[in-house]
Design an enzyme around this catalytic site. Structure first.
Site, short mmCIF file in Angstrom:
data_model
loop_
_atom_site.label_atom_id
_atom_site.label_comp_id
_atom_site.label_asym_id
_atom_site.label_seq_id
_atom_site.Cartn_x
_atom_site.Cartn_y
_atom_site.Cartn_z
N ASP A 47 -24.53 -28.08 -11.95
CA ASP A 47 -24.96 -26.97 -11.10
C ASP A 47 -24.29 -27.08 -9.74
O ASP A 47 -24.68 -27.86 -8.90
CB ASP A 47 -26.49 -27.01 -10.94
CG ASP A 47 -26.98 -25.82 -10.14
OD1 ASP A 47 -27.05 -24.72 -10.71
OD2 ASP A 47 -27.27 -25.99 -8.93
N HIS A 114 -26.64 -16.67 -4.98
CA HIS A 114 -27.34 -17.87 -4.49
C HIS A 114 -28.64 -17.52 -3.75
O HIS A 114 -29.66 -18.14 -3.95
CB HIS A 114 -26.39 -18.65 -3.57
CG HIS A 114 -26.75 -20.09 -3.38
ND1 HIS A 114 -25.83 -21.07 -3.14
CD2 HIS A 114 -27.94 -20.72 -3.40
CE1 HIS A 114 -26.44 -22.24 -3.02
NE2 HIS A 114 -27.73 -22.04 -3.17
N SER A 189 -30.73 -16.38 -7.95
CA SER A 189 -31.45 -17.53 -7.43
C SER A 189 -32.20 -17.11 -6.19
O SER A 189 -31.71 -16.28 -5.41
CB SER A 189 -30.44 -18.64 -7.10
OG SER A 189 -31.11 -19.74 -6.55
N ASN A 190 -33.39 -17.68 -6.00
CA ASN A 190 -34.19 -17.39 -4.81
C ASN A 190 -34.52 -15.90 -4.67
O ASN A 190 -34.53 -15.37 -3.54
CB ASN A 190 -33.48 -17.92 -3.55
CG ASN A 190 -33.23 -19.41 -3.61
OD1 ASN A 190 -34.14 -20.17 -3.88
ND2 ASN A 190 -32.00 -19.82 -3.40
N SER A 239 -37.09 -30.73 -8.14
CA SER A 239 -38.21 -31.09 -9.02
C SER A 239 -39.11 -32.18 -8.44
O SER A 239 -40.25 -32.33 -8.87
CB SER A 239 -37.69 -31.59 -10.36
OG SER A 239 -36.79 -30.67 -10.90
N PRO A 242 -40.68 -33.15 -1.94
CA PRO A 242 -40.14 -33.56 -0.64
C PRO A 242 -38.96 -34.52 -0.71
O PRO A 242 -38.18 -34.59 0.24
CB PRO A 242 -41.33 -34.24 0.06
CG PRO A 242 -42.41 -34.38 -0.94
CD PRO A 242 -42.11 -33.49 -2.09
N PHE A 245 -35.61 -33.36 0.46
CA PHE A 245 -35.52 -32.87 1.84
C PHE A 245 -35.72 -34.00 2.84
O PHE A 245 -35.41 -33.85 4.02
CB PHE A 245 -36.52 -31.71 2.02
CG PHE A 245 -36.21 -30.60 1.06
CD1 PHE A 245 -35.24 -29.65 1.37
CD2 PHE A 245 -36.80 -30.56 -0.20
CE1 PHE A 245 -34.90 -28.66 0.45
CE2 PHE A 245 -36.47 -29.57 -1.12
CZ PHE A 245 -35.52 -28.61 -0.80
N GLU A 247 -33.91 -36.54 2.54
CA GLU A 247 -32.49 -36.87 2.76
C GLU A 247 -31.94 -36.11 3.95
O GLU A 247 -30.96 -36.52 4.56
CB GLU A 247 -31.67 -36.47 1.53
CG GLU A 247 -31.80 -37.38 0.34
CD GLU A 247 -30.91 -36.88 -0.80
OE1 GLU A 247 -29.69 -37.03 -0.72
OE2 GLU A 247 -31.47 -36.31 -1.77
N SER A 295 -28.78 -37.43 -8.83
CA SER A 295 -28.92 -38.83 -8.43
C SER A 295 -27.55 -39.47 -8.38
O SER A 295 -26.67 -39.12 -9.17
CB SER A 295 -29.81 -39.59 -9.41
OG SER A 295 -29.80 -40.94 -9.03
N ASN A 304 -33.15 -39.60 -15.71
CA ASN A 304 -33.40 -38.16 -15.49
C ASN A 304 -32.96 -37.29 -16.66
O ASN A 304 -33.45 -36.18 -16.84
CB ASN A 304 -32.68 -37.69 -14.22
CG ASN A 304 -33.26 -38.31 -12.96
OD1 ASN A 304 -34.33 -38.90 -12.99
ND2 ASN A 304 -32.55 -38.18 -11.85
P1 NAD Z 1 -33.75 -33.27 -6.67
O1 NAD Z 1 -35.01 -32.79 -7.25
O2 NAD Z 1 -32.62 -33.52 -7.55
O3 NAD Z 1 -34.07 -34.58 -5.84
C1 NAD Z 1 -33.08 -35.37 -5.28
C2 NAD Z 1 -33.74 -36.59 -4.62
O4 NAD Z 1 -34.52 -37.32 -5.55
C3 NAD Z 1 -32.72 -37.54 -4.08
O5 NAD Z 1 -33.25 -38.10 -2.89
C4 NAD Z 1 -32.62 -38.60 -5.16
O6 NAD Z 1 -32.22 -39.85 -4.67
C5 NAD Z 1 -34.03 -38.64 -5.68
N1 NAD Z 1 -34.08 -39.02 -7.09
C6 NAD Z 1 -33.33 -38.52 -8.10
N2 NAD Z 1 -33.67 -39.08 -9.26
C7 NAD Z 1 -34.68 -39.95 -9.01
C8 NAD Z 1 -35.45 -40.82 -9.82
N3 NAD Z 1 -35.26 -40.89 -11.14
N4 NAD Z 1 -36.40 -41.59 -9.22
C9 NAD Z 1 -36.61 -41.49 -7.91
N5 NAD Z 1 -35.91 -40.68 -7.07
C10 NAD Z 1 -34.94 -39.92 -7.63
O7 NAD Z 1 -33.45 -32.28 -5.52
P2 NAD Z 1 -32.38 -31.24 -5.14
O8 NAD Z 1 -31.04 -31.88 -4.95
O9 NAD Z 1 -32.99 -30.48 -4.02
O10 NAD Z 1 -32.31 -30.23 -6.37
C11 NAD Z 1 -31.52 -30.49 -7.50
C12 NAD Z 1 -30.38 -29.51 -7.62
O11 NAD Z 1 -30.88 -28.19 -7.60
C13 NAD Z 1 -29.38 -29.53 -6.45
O12 NAD Z 1 -28.49 -30.60 -6.53
C14 NAD Z 1 -28.74 -28.17 -6.63
O13 NAD Z 1 -27.78 -28.20 -7.65
C15 NAD Z 1 -29.92 -27.31 -7.03
N6 NAD Z 1 -30.52 -26.61 -5.88
C16 NAD Z 1 -30.39 -25.24 -5.82
C17 NAD Z 1 -30.89 -24.54 -4.74
C18 NAD Z 1 -30.75 -23.04 -4.68
O14 NAD Z 1 -30.97 -22.46 -3.61
N7 NAD Z 1 -30.42 -22.39 -5.77
C19 NAD Z 1 -31.55 -25.22 -3.70
C20 NAD Z 1 -31.71 -26.60 -3.81
C21 NAD Z 1 -31.19 -27.29 -4.90
#
Ligand code: NAD
Length: 352
Positions: A47, A114, A189-190, A239, A242, A245, A247, A295, A304
């Site tokens: 993605d 987006h 999206s959104n 998923s 927080p 965010f 990060e 990740s 994951n």
């Molecule tokens: P995410 O849910 O992937 O969370 C990422 C965070 O969780 C990182 O800090 C990572 O280190 C931690 N993490 C990942 N796997 C873990 C595990 N197994 N155990 C513990 N911690 C873990 O959050 P994200 O990046 O906000 O969302 C995922 C994807 O969604 C993005 O990379 C992007 O592609 C998409 N996204 C889209 C939009 C949009 O506006 N359409 C907005 C945000 C994100």
């Protein structure tokens, strides 16, 4: 190799993996290796987005995997997104072609609008009934990627400049991308419910997917029900709530208890002998959503991806959904326009 279930997209019938890899905040330095390793681990959906600023590097990872014979192009499901500064009809095709060039691909499997954001003054926003939220939608003034990439929400002089392109105009240009074979499926999206219902009135090609923020603090029950009833597949992002965010050092993310250590989640995880992250992802996929966690660690990549080999009980799904606070993190606010302090609307993913 982990077996990842798929969902059939309308109207093409193409299968989309229920678990993919999200590329937001993956650094340019690590992106090619991360994508390559993710493919090796078994990920097939990536993605990406113009806004993530790493499409060239992601493409290098894909190319390496294809050159080494790990996968063929048709085994992969590549998603990208149209940024807010390219919503005018004549901007859509050129930037899509540029993004495809960055990836080194001839087509995207899925291309999303987006964001459709709606700026309101704080005063107007405060006096608004929630049903009105999001009925005004804006696109942003074009910014040449050669001048600023990724350009984010503002022009290079630091201002927010809405333009008049309508969603209908942008969507028709997205449909032309399908006609020309540059993208296989188009989606959104959104978008909240009102915008989706409006789009469905005039679209020639229906949106295949809706991508939204979704976690136990933002359960999105009504919007998900609406999308499902219209045959639109849903992808949930952020998923883990927080975690993503934090990060970014966002105060709101630190002020909110982490879901990965929440007793409701850890108790269920222990019972199933799974990690809290796997429970959060399974809660989403069992609700029928695709997920796209990110990740950088190899162990977590596998953790994951392997989230569909166990089932939560209905009561556990209810308990997790009971954590809902209608709390949205991806909510760019406090943008100023014409000297007014504006909110970019907070109701963007909600049905009401
Ligand atoms: P995410 O849910 O992937 O969370 C990422 C965070 O969780 C990182 O800090 C990572 O280190 C931690 N993490 C990942 N796997 C873990 C595990 N197994 N155990 C513990 N911690 C873990 O959050 P994200 O990046 O906000 O969302 C995922 C994807 O969604 C993005 O990379 C992007 O592609 C998409 N996204 C889209 C939009 C949009 O506006 N359409 C907005 C945000 C994100």
């Amino acid at each position: 190799m982990v077996n990842v279930p798929t969902v059939k997209l309308q109207p093409t019938g193409q299968e989309m993996p229920l678990v993919g890899f999200g590329l937001w905040k993956v650094t340019n330095k690590t992106c090619a290796d991360t994508v390559y390793n993710a493919i090796k681990t078994g990920y097939r959906l990536f993605d990406g987005a113009f806004d993530y600023g790493n499409e060239k590097e992601a493409g290098q990872g894909v190319k390496r995997a294809i050159d080494e014979g790990l996968v063929k192009r048709e085994d992969l499901f590549i998603v990208s997104k149209l940024w807010n500064t390219f919503h005018e009809r004549e901007r859509v095709k050129p930037i899509t072609k540029t993004q495809l060039e960055w990836w080194g691909l001839e087509y995207f499997d899925l291309f999303l609008i987006h964001f459709r954001m709606s700026p309101f003054s704080k005063i107007v926003y405060a006096s608004m009934r929630s049903a009105d939220v999001g009925l005004i939608a804006v696109a942003l003034e074009y910014v040449d990627p050669a001048v600023s990439y990724p350009s984010g929400w503002r022009t290079p002089d630091g201002s927010l400049k809405p333009i008049k392109a309508s969603i209908q105009e942008t969507w028709q240009a997205m449909e032309e991308l399908v006609d020309e074979g540059l993208v296989r499926n188009v989606g959104i999206s959104n978008f909240q419910g009102a915008l989706i219902l409006d789009l469905l009135r005039y679209c020639r090609i229906r949106p295949a997917t809706l991508q939204i923020e979704q976690h136990p603090y933002l359960v999105q029950h009504d919007l998900i029900r609406l999308a499902k009833s219209e045959g639109i597949a849903i992808t949930g992002y952020s998923s883990f709530g927080p975690a993503s965010f934090r990060e970014l050092d966002w105060k709101k993310a630190f002020d909110t208890p982490t879901l990965l250590e929440h007793p409701t989640i850890t108790t269920i995880a222990k019972k199933h002998n799974k990690t809290p992250a796997q429970v959060l992802l399974r809660w989403s996929t069992q609700r029928g959503l695709a997920v796209i966690p990110k990740s950088n660690s190899q162990d977590r990549l596998l953790e994951n991806l392997d989230v569909n080999s166990f089932n939560l009980e209905e009561s556990e799904i209810q308990d997790i959904s009971g954590l809902d606070r209608n709390l949205r993190f991806n909510n760019p606010i406090d943008v100023s326009y014409n000297g007014l302090s504006l909110y970019l609307v907070s109701g963007m993913n909600t049905y009401h």
